[in-house]
Motif scaffolding. Structure first.
Motif, PDB file in Angstrom:
ATOM      1  N   TYR A 146      -1.677   3.302  -1.989  1.00 21.97           N
ATOM      2  CA  TYR A 146      -3.123   3.105  -1.828  1.00 21.97           C
ATOM      3  C   TYR A 146      -3.555   3.607  -0.446  1.00 21.97           C
ATOM      4  O   TYR A 146      -2.927   3.292   0.572  1.00 21.97           O
ATOM      5  CB  TYR A 146      -3.462   1.620  -1.959  1.00 21.97           C
ATOM      6  CG  TYR A 146      -4.900   1.308  -1.623  1.00 21.97           C
ATOM      7  CD1 TYR A 146      -5.927   1.624  -2.518  1.00 21.97           C
ATOM      8  CD2 TYR A 146      -5.245   0.716  -0.408  1.00 21.97           C
ATOM      9  CE1 TYR A 146      -7.248   1.355  -2.203  1.00 21.97           C
ATOM     10  CE2 TYR A 146      -6.561   0.430  -0.095  1.00 21.97           C
ATOM     11  CZ  TYR A 146      -7.562   0.761  -0.995  1.00 21.97           C
ATOM     12  OH  TYR A 146      -8.868   0.496  -0.686  1.00 21.97           O
TER      13      TYR A 146
ATOM     14  N   TRP B  47      -6.056   4.520  -5.371  1.00 19.08           N
ATOM     15  CA  TRP B  47      -4.688   4.055  -5.602  1.00 19.08           C
ATOM     16  C   TRP B  47      -4.029   5.102  -6.501  1.00 19.08           C
ATOM     17  O   TRP B  47      -4.530   5.416  -7.583  1.00 19.08           O
ATOM     18  CB  TRP B  47      -4.749   2.707  -6.305  1.00 19.08           C
ATOM     19  CG  TRP B  47      -3.454   2.031  -6.581  1.00 19.08           C
ATOM     20  CD1 TRP B  47      -2.375   1.911  -5.758  1.00 19.08           C
ATOM     21  CD2 TRP B  47      -3.115   1.321  -7.778  1.00 19.08           C
ATOM     22  NE1 TRP B  47      -1.396   1.183  -6.354  1.00 19.08           N
ATOM     23  CE2 TRP B  47      -1.817   0.800  -7.589  1.00 19.08           C
ATOM     24  CE3 TRP B  47      -3.776   1.059  -8.975  1.00 19.08           C
ATOM     25  CZ2 TRP B  47      -1.168   0.052  -8.570  1.00 19.08           C
ATOM     26  CZ3 TRP B  47      -3.138   0.310  -9.944  1.00 19.08           C
ATOM     27  CH2 TRP B  47      -1.853  -0.184  -9.744  1.00 19.08           C
TER      28      TRP B  47
ATOM     29  N   PRO C  13      -8.561   0.950  -7.490  1.00 19.41           N
ATOM     30  CA  PRO C  13      -7.650  -0.060  -8.043  1.00 19.41           C
ATOM     31  C   PRO C  13      -8.357  -1.271  -8.639  1.00 19.41           C
ATOM     32  O   PRO C  13      -7.783  -1.963  -9.481  1.00 19.41           O
ATOM     33  CB  PRO C  13      -6.802  -0.484  -6.831  1.00 19.41           C
ATOM     34  CG  PRO C  13      -7.613  -0.133  -5.640  1.00 19.41           C
ATOM     35  CD  PRO C  13      -8.440   1.060  -6.020  1.00 19.41           C
TER      36      PRO C  13
ATOM     37  N   TRP D 252       0.799  -1.225   0.000  1.00 19.36           N
ATOM     38  CA  TRP D 252       0.000   0.000   0.000  1.00 19.36           C
ATOM     39  C   TRP D 252       0.839   1.287   0.000  1.00 19.36           C
ATOM     40  O   TRP D 252       0.369   2.324  -0.401  1.00 19.36           O
ATOM     41  CB  TRP D 252      -0.912   0.030   1.234  1.00 19.36           C
ATOM     42  CG  TRP D 252      -2.092  -0.874   1.146  1.00 19.36           C
ATOM     43  CD1 TRP D 252      -2.339  -1.835   0.210  1.00 19.36           C
ATOM     44  CD2 TRP D 252      -3.202  -0.903   2.055  1.00 19.36           C
ATOM     45  NE1 TRP D 252      -3.525  -2.459   0.473  1.00 19.36           N
ATOM     46  CE2 TRP D 252      -4.081  -1.908   1.600  1.00 19.36           C
ATOM     47  CE3 TRP D 252      -3.530  -0.190   3.203  1.00 19.36           C
ATOM     48  CZ2 TRP D 252      -5.278  -2.205   2.256  1.00 19.36           C
ATOM     49  CZ3 TRP D 252      -4.717  -0.486   3.865  1.00 19.36           C
ATOM     50  CH2 TRP D 252      -5.584  -1.485   3.390  1.00 19.36           C
TER      51      TRP D 252
END
Lengths: 119, 553
Positions: free
Chosen positions: B385, B392, B443, B44
């Motif tokens: 993210y 994202w 995403p 992330w």
């Protein structure tokens, strides 16, 4: 036809270069041979264009077309590589023969390098 | 408020923040740390810290700067920060450990690097370290894995994994931990070599397993072509502890643009691999691009996100398409398009598992335009993210490459010569013009949340997003920015003096939050991008690591 002529000329030229071993002689022989530019272009395409762009238009490496570079400087840079600031060019002295390096010089000069410089 | 009060309040705030965000922090990593390459194994690049936020980011000031001394090919590391110590590498794998609150250097390690690498093109680049098991691990340009003592920087073990002269390869990324296994792949997939993933026992460096990314199946590769088929897994993989799985993507097939002498699907190039950490055996895989002929690596990070209780695996690729898997072990269920300019295909056929409208091979001697360029719609610089926005974030660049494929004899190539299979190579704008953006997208669906025009100076560093509703980025002119994570609005900027290829991270020490960035751009991708986005050509190289924190009130 053109390829065959170039090949024959190239073979004769290679024999002549081998017969004369002095680096200065090799340089003179290669730079005075019109076939050298063509051979240098082929080598440039597979070895140098990755960084300097096709036709020396620049990219990762500096633009080579229309520059005022001296033949000996080009040869030394190809041979030893260059580290300047964050930029890095590997050395090609171990991989490319003296003849091939001078053929690259001949091609790079034909792009305009040294138009106003010369040796 | 005096500074003592501020620190006490900050500590309390940090504790409160920590408890508040733990539920959002999927892997229960200490919110104050950035303990691994992407911070968490779901890739992330999200820090839950929110002491620095969209309301006060304007008060960010420089806390400290450290200079590594070597700037060749720029800085590419994502710093690791654990318990108030920051670890990073400079070119040629020099490792630094710093006091993350002050920048004071605690130790430094200079490996002896084989000078053969000065004959190689993609040399000196180093994406940082891995820290764990009381050690700091690096993979070196000259093909070694090295373990250092985390406290002292002294060498614990050193293993020569590959011989650069033989494989034309080395390590540009830190090997990653999967339990007591340390694994990593080499660079070199653009050269006449066949790539391998290597794993060793993390405590001793003794070999555990290796995995050839070039299949020996004759249906997949002619025997001779397989000997130099590329397939390098050159970026860090991720380890999912819950399923005990290593995820790692592989690179292009070689020769990059001339596939005529390598009929077959050319497994396992351009493939997402899921491997057993203990054995290196395949659990499952998906070759995202069979018979890849555009230098479109599938090496990028695997993002794992949840939607309605279901986990999705999101895998970006240089090709301009993003592959979304909603279960382990199969084909993607959805493929969405990140790039506007795609000339090599008109879509992705999920049933066939390949691009639709693609050519199987380029014609030798014919000029061909590839959009996106092999630098990708996004290069390896990683996205981030944010679980609060569900977006994202990625830097994109719309550019193309003109090639003229040609047969190359791999036996004629040396260390410095790429096995591209083209006699021309020129990065050019797409027919409609080049453009570059910072984008926030869902995403899973690819739906655009927001997009900011970077006006010809693409970001080439890895992004950071935080619990403070922020996205941090650095463009190629060297401007570092903080954006509102919900809207993209610019909230703060600072001129670093050079662009970045490294990662921005965040951490906290003694209740103070810091944003840590590297600046210093160079290297092959920056150079090729500057052939299209000419305004960045004059950006100087450099090398600093710089920490920001909030100015005391």
């Amino acid at each position: 036809m053109r390829t065959a002529a170039c090949l024959l000329f190239g073979l004769a030229f290679a024999a002549a270069v081998q017969a004369s071993a002095s680096p200065e002689d090799i340089k003179a022989a290669v730079l005075s041979n019109p076939v050298s530019v063509h051979r240098g272009e082929r080598e440039f395409g597979r070895t140098c264009a990755m960084c300097h762009g096709s036709g020396g238009t620049g990219g990762v490496g500096k633009r080579l077309a229309d520059r005022h570079l001296m033949p000996d400087y080009i040869f030394q840079t190809i041979t030893n590589g260059l580290r300047r600031g964050a930029s890095f060019m590997p050395s090609f002295g171990q991989k490319l023969s003296v003849e091939v390096r001078w053929e690259l010089v001949a091609y790079i000069m034909s792009l305009g390098s040294g138009r106003q410089g010369g040796d | 408020m005096n500074s003592t009060m501020h620190r006490i309040t900050g500590t309390l705030l940090a504790m409160l923040v920590s408890h508040a965000v733990l539920a959002k922090d999927p892997e229960s990593v200490n919110p104050a740390d950035w303990p691994q390459y992407h911070r968490t194994s779901n890739a992330w690049r999200y820090s839950p810290l929110d002491l620095i936020n969209s309301g006060n980011v304007k008060r960010l000031k420089v806390a400290w700067i450290h200079q590594p001394g070597d700037i060749t090919n720029g800085l590419q590391a994502t710093p690791i920060v654990i318990d108030g110590v920051a670890y990073y590498t400079s070119p040629y794998n020099t490792v630094f450990a710093l006091n993350a609150a002050t920048g004071e250097q605690l130790w430094r390690y200079d490996p002896d690097i084989n000078p053969i690498i000065y004959q190689m093109i993609l040399t000196g680049q180093s994406r940082g370290v891995t820290v764990g098991r009381g050690k700091v691990y690096i993979g070196t340009s000259d093909g070694k894995f090295i373990a250092l003592d985390q406290k002292t920087g002294k060498e614990v073990w050193l293993k020569q994994i590959v011989q650069p002269k033989k494989c034309q390869c080395g390590f540009t990324s830190p090997p990653q931990l999967a339990g007591d296994i340390l694994y990593g792949g080499t660079m070199g997939g653009d050269f006449a070599t066949s790539s391998t993933l290597f794993a060793v026992h993390a405590d001793t460096g003794e070999p555990a397993w290796s995995f050839d990314t070039i299949s020996r199946d004759p249906q997949s590769w002619p025997k001779e072509a397989a000997r130099h088929g590329g397939g390098a897994a050159w970026l860090p993989g991720t380890y999912d502890e819950k399923t005990d799985t290593i995820y790692i993507g592989t690179g292009n097939a070689a020769p990059d643009f001339d596939g005529l002498d390598r009929p077959g699907d050319n497994k396992y190039t351009a493939t997402l691999l899921a491997l057993e950490p203990e054995t290196g055996k395949i659990k499952w895989y998906n070759q995202e691009i069979p018979h890849e002929i555009w230098d479109y690596d599938s090496t990028f990070e695997l993002l794992r996100v949840k939607r309605n209780g279901r986990e999705y695996l999101v895998h970006p690729s240089k090709s301009g398409f993003v592959f979304v898997y909603n279960k382990q072990g199969g084909r993607p269920d959805h493929v969405w398009r990140m790039a506007r300019n795609i000339t090599i295909a008109d879509g992705y056929d999920l049933e066939k598992g390949d691009f639709s409208g693609r050519v199987y091979n380029h014609k030798r001697g014919q000029e061909t335009l590839l959009c996106p360029s092999p630098d990708g719609i996004r290069n390896w610089n990683h996205g981030a993210y944010n679980p609060s926005t569900g977006l994202w974030y990625n830097n994109t660049m719309e550019m193309c490459l003109r090639i003229k494929p040609v047969k190359i004899d791999p036996a004629s190539l040396g260390l410095t010569q790429a096995y591209f299979g083209t006699e021309e190579l020129e990065f050019v704008p797409p027919p409609g013009g080049a453009s570059t953006h910072l984008e926030g997208r869902d995403p899973v669906t690819g739906k655009l949340g927001w997009s900011v025009d970077y006006h010809g100076a693409p970001g080439l560093g890895s992004l950071l997003t935080t619990g403070g509703n922020l996205v941090f980025d650095i463009d190629t002119l060297g401007v570092m920015r903080a954006h509102d994570a919900r809207t993209g609005k610019e909230l703060w900027h600072f001129r670093l003096g050079s662009g970045s290829r490294g990662g921005i991270v965040s951490y906290a020490v003694h209740g103070k939050q810091y944003i840590l960035a590297t600046s210093g751009i160079s290297g092959w991708v920056y150079g090729s991008v500057s052939a299209v986005f000419k305004k960045i050509k004059q950006t100087p190289g450099g090398g600093i690591i710089i920490a920001f924190t909030l100015e005391d009130e």
